[in-house]
Write a protein that holds these residues in place. Structure first.
Motif, mmCIF file in Angstrom:
data_model
loop_
_atom_site.group_PDB
_atom_site.id
_atom_site.type_symbol
_atom_site.label_atom_id
_atom_site.label_comp_id
_atom_site.label_asym_id
_atom_site.label_seq_id
_atom_site.Cartn_x
_atom_site.Cartn_y
_atom_site.Cartn_z
ATOM 1 N N ALA A 179 0.836 -1.203 0.000
ATOM 2 C CA ALA A 179 0.000 0.000 0.000
ATOM 3 C C ALA A 179 0.869 1.251 0.000
ATOM 4 O O ALA A 179 0.601 2.218 -0.717
ATOM 5 C CB ALA A 179 -0.919 -0.019 1.216
ATOM 6 N N GLN B 139 -6.639 2.893 3.355
ATOM 7 C CA GLN B 139 -7.388 1.680 3.075
ATOM 8 C C GLN B 139 -7.611 1.487 1.572
ATOM 9 O O GLN B 139 -7.665 0.357 1.079
ATOM 10 C CB GLN B 139 -8.734 1.707 3.810
ATOM 11 N N VAL B 140 -7.738 2.596 0.834
ATOM 12 C CA VAL B 140 -7.927 2.520 -0.623
ATOM 13 C C VAL B 140 -6.728 1.825 -1.260
ATOM 14 O O VAL B 140 -6.873 0.955 -2.118
ATOM 15 C CB VAL B 140 -8.118 3.926 -1.217
ATOM 16 N N TYR B 141 -5.536 2.220 -0.827
ATOM 17 C CA TYR B 141 -4.315 1.602 -1.356
ATOM 18 C C TYR B 141 -4.206 0.141 -0.917
ATOM 19 O O TYR B 141 -3.740 -0.716 -1.663
ATOM 20 C CB TYR B 141 -3.089 2.381 -0.871
ATOM 21 N N GLU B 142 -4.649 -0.143 0.286
ATOM 22 C CA GLU B 142 -4.575 -1.505 0.797
ATOM 23 C C GLU B 142 -5.522 -2.427 0.037
ATOM 24 O O GLU B 142 -5.180 -3.588 -0.263
ATOM 25 C CB GLU B 142 -4.922 -1.516 2.287
ATOM 26 N N GLU B 143 -6.703 -1.950 -0.288
ATOM 27 C CA GLU B 143 -7.655 -2.765 -1.046
ATOM 28 C C GLU B 143 -7.122 -3.062 -2.442
ATOM 29 O O GLU B 143 -7.306 -4.175 -2.969
ATOM 30 C CB GLU B 143 -9.003 -2.043 -1.143
ATOM 31 N N ALA B 144 -6.451 -2.094 -3.045
ATOM 32 C CA ALA B 144 -5.861 -2.307 -4.371
ATOM 33 C C ALA B 144 -4.760 -3.361 -4.282
ATOM 34 O O ALA B 144 -4.620 -4.201 -5.182
ATOM 35 C CB ALA B 144 -5.304 -0.994 -4.910
ATOM 36 N N ARG B 145 -4.011 -3.320 -3.193
ATOM 37 C CA ARG B 145 -2.955 -4.319 -3.006
ATOM 38 C C ARG B 145 -3.546 -5.712 -2.874
ATOM 39 O O ARG B 145 -3.040 -6.668 -3.469
ATOM 40 C CB ARG B 145 -2.138 -3.995 -1.756
ATOM 41 N N LYS B 146 -4.626 -5.853 -2.112
ATOM 42 C CA LYS B 146 -5.251 -7.159 -1.912
ATOM 43 C C LYS B 146 -5.776 -7.736 -3.217
ATOM 44 O O LYS B 146 -5.650 -8.934 -3.479
ATOM 45 C CB LYS B 146 -6.383 -7.041 -0.893
ATOM 46 N N ALA B 147 -6.357 -6.878 -4.050
ATOM 47 C CA ALA B 147 -6.890 -7.337 -5.334
ATOM 48 C C ALA B 147 -5.754 -7.844 -6.229
ATOM 49 O O ALA B 147 -5.860 -8.911 -6.850
ATOM 50 C CB ALA B 147 -7.645 -6.206 -6.022
ATOM 51 N N SER C 172 -8.658 6.066 6.359
ATOM 52 C CA SER C 172 -9.626 5.783 5.300
ATOM 53 C C SER C 172 -8.976 5.859 3.917
ATOM 54 O O SER C 172 -9.306 5.074 3.021
ATOM 55 C CB SER C 172 -10.796 6.770 5.381
ATOM 56 N N ARG D 3 -4.311 -11.284 -5.033
ATOM 57 C CA ARG D 3 -5.073 -12.470 -5.419
ATOM 58 C C ARG D 3 -4.699 -12.894 -6.847
ATOM 59 O O ARG D 3 -4.530 -14.082 -7.128
ATOM 60 C CB ARG D 3 -6.571 -12.193 -5.297
#
Length: 265
Positions: free
Chosen positions: A51, A92-100, A89, A103
């Motif tokens: 992130a 978290q946007v960067y973290e969600e992109a990392r998770k996607a 908050s 996968r």
């Protein structure tokens, strides 16, 4: 780019997984049935950015254009500070992109590993082990340098080399060192004695400095850096010191020659 991102990660106290360097499995694969296809780092799926590094890659360009007068160090500190102050908050946007991306990376990595032969997989595993060991060793040496650990004492042969290397004959550093090694072996004891005495003086210097340094490490709670009693040198007479130095000099000389030759390849 990769080096810049690595520096930024260190400044923020975070780490992004380094890319994996893949090499040919070589003779091992050949032994199992024909020459295996060469592997390259471009073939292996790349680990997604963390992130923080996503934030850096997005912000560093605009920040550089906005402040062209900034040095690289100042830019690193600025980005690291901006990341620390970023609201949860937005992080978290960067973290969600990392998770996607992670996968997708895991799916691609599984497919990549499935095509490897057992020999290739073993070769890559061993390469990774060596790379991590080298990295740990480098970090350890850098830490000791920062902590001011005294330099180890030089042998009589080391001192002899440092004084005569420039004027020695040889077309390469390895050739010069080989020539000096042969000269040292044939040097009369009377001519070796001054170098052996300097080596003995350097050992005394080192023991005094290392004891003081270890006392400081004890105060800092770094007992892991202090030598055990078994590692501390025993008292020796001048004669035993000279004998030990004479015995070790040829081995040190050979190791130095091999090291120089390897660096020239």
């Amino acid at each position: 780019m990769a080096a810049a991102l690595a520096a930024l990660g260190r400044a923020a106290g975070l780490a992004a997984g380094p890319g994996r360097l893949l090499r040919a499995c070589g003779a091992t694969c050949a032994a199992e049935g024909g020459l295996a296809r060469r592997l390259s780092s471009a073939e292996r799926p790349k680990r997604p950015l963390t992130a923080y590094f996503r934030f850096v890659s997005e912000r560093q360009g605009p920040l550089r254009r906005q402040h062209p007068e900034m040095s690289n160090t100042e830019l690193v500190k600025k980005l690291a500070g901006d990341w620390r102050e970023l609201p949860a908050s937005q992080k978290q946007v960067y973290e969600e992109a990392r998770k996607a991306d992670w996968r997708t990376y895991e799916e691609q990595l599984a497919a990549y590993k499935a095509q490897l032969t057992p020999a290739q997989a073993a070769a890559l595993k061993e390469e990774r082990r060596k790379r991590l060991a080298k990295r740990r060793s480098f970090r350890k040496k850098r830490e000791l340098t920062v902590l001011g650990k005294p330099k180890r004492p030089r042998s009589g042969f080391n001192i002899f080399v440092s004084e005569n290397f420039q004027k020695s004959v040889g077309v390469s550093p390895a050739a010069k060192l080989k020539q000096l090694f042969e000269t040292w072996q044939n040097l009369p004891s009377s001519e070796k004695q001054p170098y052996l005495q300097l080596a003995e003086d350097d050992k005394i210097r080192y023991e005094n400095e290392i004891k003081s340094w270890e006392a400081k490490m004890a105060e800092l709670g770094r007992q892991d850096l202090i030598r055990s009693k078994e590692q501390q040198p025993k008292k020796k007479t001048a004669e035993t010191v000279q004998e030990a130095d004479r015995a070790k000099a040829p081995l040190r000389g050979k190791k130095a020659i091999l090291k120089l030759k390897k660096s020239e390849e």
